[in-house]
Design a protein around this motif. Structure first.
Motif, short mmCIF file in Angstrom:
data_model
loop_
_atom_site.label_atom_id
_atom_site.label_comp_id
_atom_site.label_asym_id
_atom_site.label_seq_id
_atom_site.Cartn_x
_atom_site.Cartn_y
_atom_site.Cartn_z
N ASP A 89 0.84 -1.19 0.00
CA ASP A 89 0.00 0.00 0.00
C ASP A 89 0.88 1.25 0.00
N GLU A 90 0.24 2.42 0.13
CA GLU A 90 0.99 3.68 0.04
C GLU A 90 2.00 3.85 1.18
N ASP A 91 1.79 3.09 2.28
CA ASP A 91 2.72 3.16 3.41
C ASP A 91 3.80 2.07 3.34
N GLY A 92 3.77 1.28 2.25
CA GLY A 92 4.77 0.23 2.09
C GLY A 92 4.44 -1.06 2.80
N ASN A 93 3.20 -1.16 3.31
CA ASN A 93 2.79 -2.38 4.00
C ASN A 93 2.17 -3.36 3.00
N TYR A 94 2.47 -4.64 3.19
CA TYR A 94 1.91 -5.66 2.31
C TYR A 94 0.43 -5.88 2.64
N LYS A 95 -0.38 -5.90 1.59
CA LYS A 95 -1.79 -6.24 1.72
C LYS A 95 -2.04 -7.49 0.87
N CYS A 96 -2.63 -8.48 1.49
CA CYS A 96 -2.72 -9.80 0.88
C CYS A 96 -4.12 -10.11 0.38
N GLY A 97 -4.17 -10.89 -0.69
CA GLY A 97 -5.42 -11.40 -1.24
C GLY A 97 -5.14 -12.71 -1.94
N TYR A 98 -6.05 -13.11 -2.84
CA TYR A 98 -5.91 -14.38 -3.54
C TYR A 98 -6.31 -14.24 -5.00
N ILE A 99 -5.64 -15.03 -5.84
CA ILE A 99 -5.98 -15.07 -7.26
C ILE A 99 -6.24 -16.52 -7.67
N ASP A 100 -7.00 -16.69 -8.77
CA ASP A 100 -7.14 -18.03 -9.35
C ASP A 100 -6.13 -18.18 -10.48
N LYS A 101 -6.17 -19.30 -11.18
CA LYS A 101 -5.14 -19.58 -12.19
C LYS A 101 -5.23 -18.70 -13.43
N SER A 102 -6.34 -18.01 -13.60
CA SER A 102 -6.45 -17.08 -14.72
C SER A 102 -5.89 -15.72 -14.36
N GLY A 103 -5.56 -15.54 -13.08
CA GLY A 103 -5.06 -14.25 -12.61
C GLY A 103 -6.15 -13.38 -12.02
N LYS A 104 -7.39 -13.87 -12.03
CA LYS A 104 -8.50 -13.11 -11.45
C LYS A 104 -8.32 -13.00 -9.94
N GLU A 105 -8.47 -11.78 -9.45
CA GLU A 105 -8.33 -11.53 -8.01
C GLU A 105 -9.65 -11.86 -7.32
N ILE A 106 -9.74 -13.07 -6.79
CA ILE A 106 -11.00 -13.51 -6.18
C ILE A 106 -11.17 -12.99 -4.77
N VAL A 107 -10.06 -12.63 -4.12
CA VAL A 107 -10.11 -12.00 -2.80
C VAL A 107 -9.24 -10.75 -2.87
N GLU A 108 -9.85 -9.62 -2.62
CA GLU A 108 -9.16 -8.33 -2.70
C GLU A 108 -7.93 -8.30 -1.80
N CYS A 109 -6.90 -7.62 -2.24
CA CYS A 109 -5.69 -7.47 -1.43
C CYS A 109 -5.91 -6.44 -0.33
N LYS A 110 -6.45 -6.92 0.77
CA LYS A 110 -6.80 -6.02 1.87
C LYS A 110 -6.43 -6.59 3.23
N TYR A 111 -5.91 -7.79 3.25
CA TYR A 111 -5.58 -8.43 4.53
C TYR A 111 -4.10 -8.25 4.84
N ASP A 112 -3.77 -8.28 6.13
CA ASP A 112 -2.38 -8.09 6.56
C ASP A 112 -1.59 -9.39 6.60
N ALA A 113 -2.26 -10.51 6.48
CA ALA A 113 -1.60 -11.81 6.40
C ALA A 113 -2.57 -12.78 5.74
N ALA A 114 -2.01 -13.78 5.08
CA ALA A 114 -2.86 -14.76 4.40
C ALA A 114 -2.14 -16.11 4.35
N GLU A 115 -2.85 -17.16 4.71
CA GLU A 115 -2.32 -18.52 4.68
C GLU A 115 -2.84 -19.25 3.43
N PRO A 116 -2.20 -20.38 3.06
CA PRO A 116 -2.69 -21.13 1.89
C PRO A 116 -4.08 -21.72 2.14
#
Length: 615
Positions: free
Chosen positions: A444-471
């Motif tokens: 983000d603008e503060d340099g913090n990682y924001k996590c989400g998920y994509i499928d194999k087509s590259g579609k972002e199925i979960v917005e990059c808004k979380y501070d951590a993400a597990e498989p």
């Protein structure tokens, strides 16, 4: 016509009877005939009436008979309609948990931690002084199965899986107890905790392919190794200086020659030495071949008959995976350069890489050095074609047909096995695909990682808004959001991106055992095990290919909240996010086979443990 009085036959149109003078009228009829007719008619009428009544009665009975099954069926249906909701409610997860919590039998807690249940029992352990840890077993009621405390041959998580694999597949696992002289002696127990093989060995390993490695110390203080079957019979005498687990029907053993040098060979399951002990090293068989080292420190390969099918001319060699094996030659600067050979010995990939891991899904991770002497990683296919250029500081193995790569500007995406970019390089970090989904992150603008998920087509199925993400595992993944105090609060999302478990917990373990097994498989097969010479770890993991089957189908997820003292209190939620077990226990609640060990302090502050059984 006849006279109705005397019965005399009358003439036609007669007005009076010639015999008795009785007047004849139209209503007069032949008495006898009339009586006869009446009798006949009455008889017929009576017959008809009787028949009609009988028929009517019979039909009524038949109708009643036909109605009876429908009435019974209706009653049964009504009972089912009433009973099913009662039964469903009685057998609902909430009711099972309520009954289980009510029926917990509490015991004094004398262990530090426990492993999840398998085959109806759980292993617990207590940390001792100087690594003198003790292990024992408890059953579904929390009772000790053996009444004694055992040592397990090794005590870290990686090897506890070997222990469990041995028990699950062969019904026996090694344990040890000090004898009267304070010396640890190993034997084997079954699933009930019964000691099946007496404690007489100085080393005992888990079973593999039906046999287990054991060792006894001789009078000179040397271990002599052999093999036992699951009855405890010593099928291979304890006479070798070293022995490894069986792999593909053969096991590596070591003898000492008259000059004190170790010589390696192989035995079969009968104990016959099918490959003479004459090599400096023999690795495990995989895909029908085993790497060997000869007396000149050169490596090649033998088959199960002992025939040298690939000449000993390499400076190092690894096991075969997907039909190819990594081999190395030393260059003029003393560096090992790696390539790959097939089973005929053909060098299909030139020995030119500084590192090479086994092929996974048709691709291998390889490294070249840059001008600064640092390894730069890329990917090759089985023809040796460089699918992804060797220019990255790190590389992960291929997973589900896709590999992550970086474009040179520290942006990450994915390519397929042909090298085609299928996910644009726009992320600051990416994980491996699992269940068709990969975790990704953007700054983000503060340099913090924001996590989400994509499928194999590259579609972002979960917005990059979380501070951590597990498989992802079994359809959900743990994610975290930072609260106002800077602490991560955990929840779970599903594959649609819905936050099925609110991010309000201090800890979430979404099917942690299963995820851990998956990770261990990745560790095993991404090459690190091979290059640690731990191919034998992989042998044991064959029993875990259906590991997920051992989970109960309740899909309970372990969660924790901190109390006012800052201590974690544990409970469980289901996959919908409903808290089905209140966060009140002092130890993590981890279900397997519908069973979980729970810990709670009593009114005096003493820890007690019990078993939650929701079966």
């Amino acid at each position: 016509m006849y006279c109705s009085k005397c019965g005399e036959k009358l003439q036609d149109e007669a007005k009076f009877c010639n015999k008795c003078g009785n007047a004849v009228s139209e209503n007069n009829t032949d008495k006898k005939n009339q009586n006869n007719n009446n009798n006949i008619n009455n008889s017929n009428n009576n017959y008809d009436c009787a028949t009609d009544n009988d028929i009517s009665n019979t039909q009524t009975k038949k109708q009643k008979s036909k109605k009876t099954p429908f009435v019974v069926l209706a009653v049964i249906v009504a009972l089912i309609i009433v009973a099913v909701p009662i039964y469903i409610n009685y057998n609902s997860l909430e009711q099972k948990i309520a009954r289980a919590e009510k029926n917990i039998v509490w015991h004094d807690k004398d262990f530090d931690s426990s492993y999840p249940f398998f085959e109806g029992m759980a292993r617990v352990y207590k940390v001792g002084v100087g690594g003198d840890d003790k292990y024992w077993f408890i059953d579904k009621e929390g009772k000790k199965l053996t009444g004694v405390k055992y040592h397990i041959y090794e005590n870290f998580f990686f090897d506890s899986l070997k222990y469990e694999a041995s028990m699950r597949k062969y019904g026996l696992a090694p344990v040890a107890k000090e004898d009267k002289n304070g010396v640890l002696k190993y034997g084997y127990v079954d699933k009930s905790g019964k000691e099946v093989v007496k404690r007489k060995y100085d080393i005992a390993k888990p079973f593999s392919e039906g046999l287990a490695v054991v060792a006894k110390e001789d009078e000179d203080g040397h271990y002599k190794w052999g093999y036992i079957d699951n009855s405890g019979k010593e099928v291979v005498e304890c006479k070798y200086y070293h022995a490894e687990p069986f792999s593909e029907g053969l096991a590596t053993v070591v003898k000492e020659d008259e000059d004190g040098y170790y010589e390696w060979g192989c035995v079969d399951e009968s104990g016959k030495e099918v490959i003479e002990c004459k090599y400096d090293y023999v690795d495990a068989f995989r895909e029908g071949l085993a790497p060997i080292e000869d007396g000149d420190n050169k490596w090649g390969y033998i088959d199960k008959s002992g025939k040298e099918v690939i000449e000993c001319k390499y400076d190092e060699a690894k096991i075969f995976v997907e039909g190819l094996a990594a081999v190395a030659k030393e260059d003029e600067d003393g560096h090992y350069k790696w390539g790959f050979v097939d089973k005929s010995g053909k060098e299909v990939v030139e020995c030119k890489y500084y590192e090479a891991t086994p092929f996974i899904e048709g691709l291998a991770v390889v490294a070249k050095k840059d001008e600064n002497g640092d390894n730069k990683w890329g990917y090759i296919d089985k023809s040796g074609k460089e699918i992804v250029e060797c220019k990255y500081d790190e590389a992960e193995p291929c997973r589900e047909g896709l590999v992550p790569f970086e474009d040179g500007d520290n942006k990450w995406g994915f390519v397929d096995k042909s090298g085609k970019e299928v996910v644009e390089c726009k992320y600051d970090a990416v994980g491996l695909f699992r269940e068709g989904i990969a975790a990704v992150a953007k700054k983000d603008e503060d340099g913090n990682y924001k996590c989400g998920y994509i499928d194999k087509s590259g579609k972002e199925i979960v917005e990059c808004k979380y501070d951590a993400a597990e498989p992802f595992s079994r359809g959900i993944a743990a994610v975290a959001k930072e609260d106002e105090d800077g602490d991560n609060k955990w929840g779970c999302v599903d594959k649609s991106g819905k936050e099925v478990i609110e991010c309000k917990y201090d800890y979430v373990e979404a099917f942690g055992d299963f995820v851990e097994i998956q990770r261990l498989f990745e560790i095993s097969y991404d090459g690190s095990c091979y290059y640690r010479n731990n191919i034998y770890d992989i042998i044991y993991y064959d029993s875990f290919k259906n590991f997920e089957d051992s989970f109960s189908n309740h899909d309970l997820i372990s969660v924790a909240k901190k109390d006012e003292d800052g201590d974690n209190k544990w409970g469980c939620v289901d996959k919908s996010g409903k808290e089905v077990i209140e966060c009140k226990y002092d130890y993590q609640v981890r279900f397997r086979e519908g069973l979980a060990v729970v810990v709670k302090k009593d009114e005096n502050g003493n820890e007690k443990y019990g078993i939650l059984n929701i079966n």
